[in-house]
Design an enzyme around this catalytic site. Structure first.
Site, PDB file in Angstrom:
ATOM      1  CG  HIS A 404      -2.252   0.640   0.949  1.00  0.00           C
ATOM      2  ND1 HIS A 404      -2.452   1.555  -0.046  1.00  0.00           N
ATOM      3  CD2 HIS A 404      -3.456   0.509   1.575  1.00  0.00           C
ATOM      4  CE1 HIS A 404      -3.701   1.970  -0.040  1.00  0.00           C
ATOM      5  NE2 HIS A 404      -4.349   1.334   0.942  1.00  0.00           N
ATOM      6  CG  ASP A 408      -3.092   5.030  -3.674  1.00  0.00           C
ATOM      7  OD1 ASP A 408      -2.488   4.801  -2.603  1.00  0.00           O
ATOM      8  OD2 ASP A 408      -2.975   6.084  -4.319  1.00  0.00           O
TER       9      ASP A 408
END
Length: 433
Positions: A404, A408
């Site tokens: 992450h 995204d």
């Protein structure tokens, strides 16, 4: 007589300083030809065979299997010899036969006779066997050993005790009869060792982690500690791919010499998804994001020593046949523990197919420094709604675990959606839609 030649651990990689001894392909006393594989060693990346530096007799093995050794350390020695008979004409696997000895005197008691008649003299008693020996007042020399290398096992002691209990008692000199001892029928005598026999097997074995397993463990922990991992899921209707595969599998195998599998479809679909969402193909290097404009895809394969991930280079330039041939060759080499370190280095993305083992759903772990891994799972027929109707379709869950810090949620979901679209309508691969 020629001096012995040492067999040393060679340099197997720039960053590798320690190896683990795998399987010895020759034993002490065997004759080996120069250049013939002598032993397998395991590095943190792959298995490597060490050839004999010269023809001769394997005189001594210094490092046994599963032992660790450093680069340059001596692990064996060879006595030079151009023939299996050795320089002195003696057989390679042993010296002169021992001189004949007079027959041993008869055993002084039935227990010693039994030990002499079967099995071999014990050279080492296992802990469980020692406990039983102490319990029954026996010594290791009385009990024949059946374990490898003369090891005395618990089963050997139990068998000996049972046989001794069934053996007729030696004749005794006449004497005044003693009162008969009353023993309840339900009470076992110590010689039967019913308690020991009724216990479940609680044996433990301690083995060092292999170099490959240690590396896998370290990298998985590294991924969990250094990356912000998150997993998202989708499902795919595999009907169209299965129909194409069924229709063309025979012609494909006849032309290319390899079976048409599902992995080539997913590899090519992954290239298309990585083109649309290049951050999944990127990595963090120091304080920078490195964008790779090539697609080196690792394919997780269960090898002889554990899970390995060899790399298919530039999959964007490969055909379906190239992908299948590459995977087939990697699988063969992995099964023989012959993958080279160069086969496992690099990679921009990984595909792991847990479905071949029956996994329905999982959350794969990213292979650092990569930013994404695609998990495939087993195909199951399930009821799904299509155009307002409930139909039975072969469905597969897919998972994308991603870092992450780089990717995204929007890119991750879009990536899996692209995989779904391409697999459910494979013509998109050829029309570039």
């Amino acid at each position: 007589m020629s001096e012995s030649i040492n067999v040393d651990v060679p340099t197997v990689g720039e960053s590798i300083s320690e190896v683990q001894i795998g399987q010895w392909l020759k034993q002490e006393g065997d004759w080996v030809r120069s250049g013939e594989d002598l032993v397998e060693i395991e590095t943190e990346k792959a298995s490597v065979q060490i050839p004999a530096p010269a023809s001769g007799i394997l005189e001594k093995i210094v490092k046994a299997s599963e032992a660790f050794a450093t680069i340059g350390e001596t692990i064996a020695s060879i006595r030079p010899s151009e023939s299996p008979e050795g320089n002195d004409g003696a057989p390679a696997s042993g010296g002169a036969a021992p001189a004949a000895t007079p027959s041993a005197p008869a055993a002084s008691n039935p227990s010693d006779a039994a030990a002499t008649a079967s099995g071999q003299a014990a050279t080492f008693a296992m802990p469980a066997a020692k406990r039983l020996l102490e319990e029954h007042g026996l010594s290791a020399s009385q009990v024949p050993a059946s374990g490898p290398g003369g090891r005395l096992l618990k089963e050997d002691v139990l068998t000996f005790v049972r046989n001794r209990g069934n053996a007729p008692a030696p004749a005794a000199a006449p004497s005044r009869p003693a009162p008969a001892a009353v023993v309840p029928a339900s009470r076992p005598t110590p010689s039967t060792s019913l308690v020991a026999e009724s216990l479940p097997n609680r044996r433990e074995e301690v083995k060092p982690l292999s170099m490959l397993r240690r590396t896998i463990a370290a990298r998985l922990v590294e991924a969990q500690q250094t990356a912000a991992l998150l997993t998202t899921f989708n499902e795919i209707d595999m009907q169209n791919v299965m129909s194409i595969r069924s229709k063309y599998k025979d012609a494909f195998a006849e032309r290319h010499g390899v079976k048409l599998g599902f992995m080539s479809f997913f590899a090519k679909a992954s290239v298309e998804a990585l083109r649309r969402y290049p951050l999944v193909n990127a990595e963090i290097r120091d304080d920078n994001i490195v964008m790779r404009h090539y697609h080196d895809i690792g394919v997780a394969i269960g090898g002889g020593k554990g899970l390995v991930v060899p790399i298919l280079r530039n999959v964007e330039r490969m055909s379906f046949a190239d992908v299948e041939l590459g995977i087939s060759e990697f699988a063969r080499q992995a099964g023989e523990n012959r993958l080279q370190p160069a086969d496992l280095i690099g990679g921009t993305f990984t595909i792991s197919n847990g479905g071949v083992y029956g996994s329905l759903l999982s959350t794969p772990i990213v292979n650092p420094p990569q930013s994404g891994i695609l998990g495939l799972h087993s195909i199951q027929e399930r009821p799904v709604a299509i155009d307002g109707n409930v139909v039975i379709r072969p469905m597969m869950y897919i998972a994308l675990t991603y870092d992450h810090r780089v990717v995204d949620g929007r890119e991750a979901v879009g990536f899996l959606k692209t995989i779904k679209e391409v697999i459910e309508d494979p013509s998109r691969l050829f029309l570039e839609l």
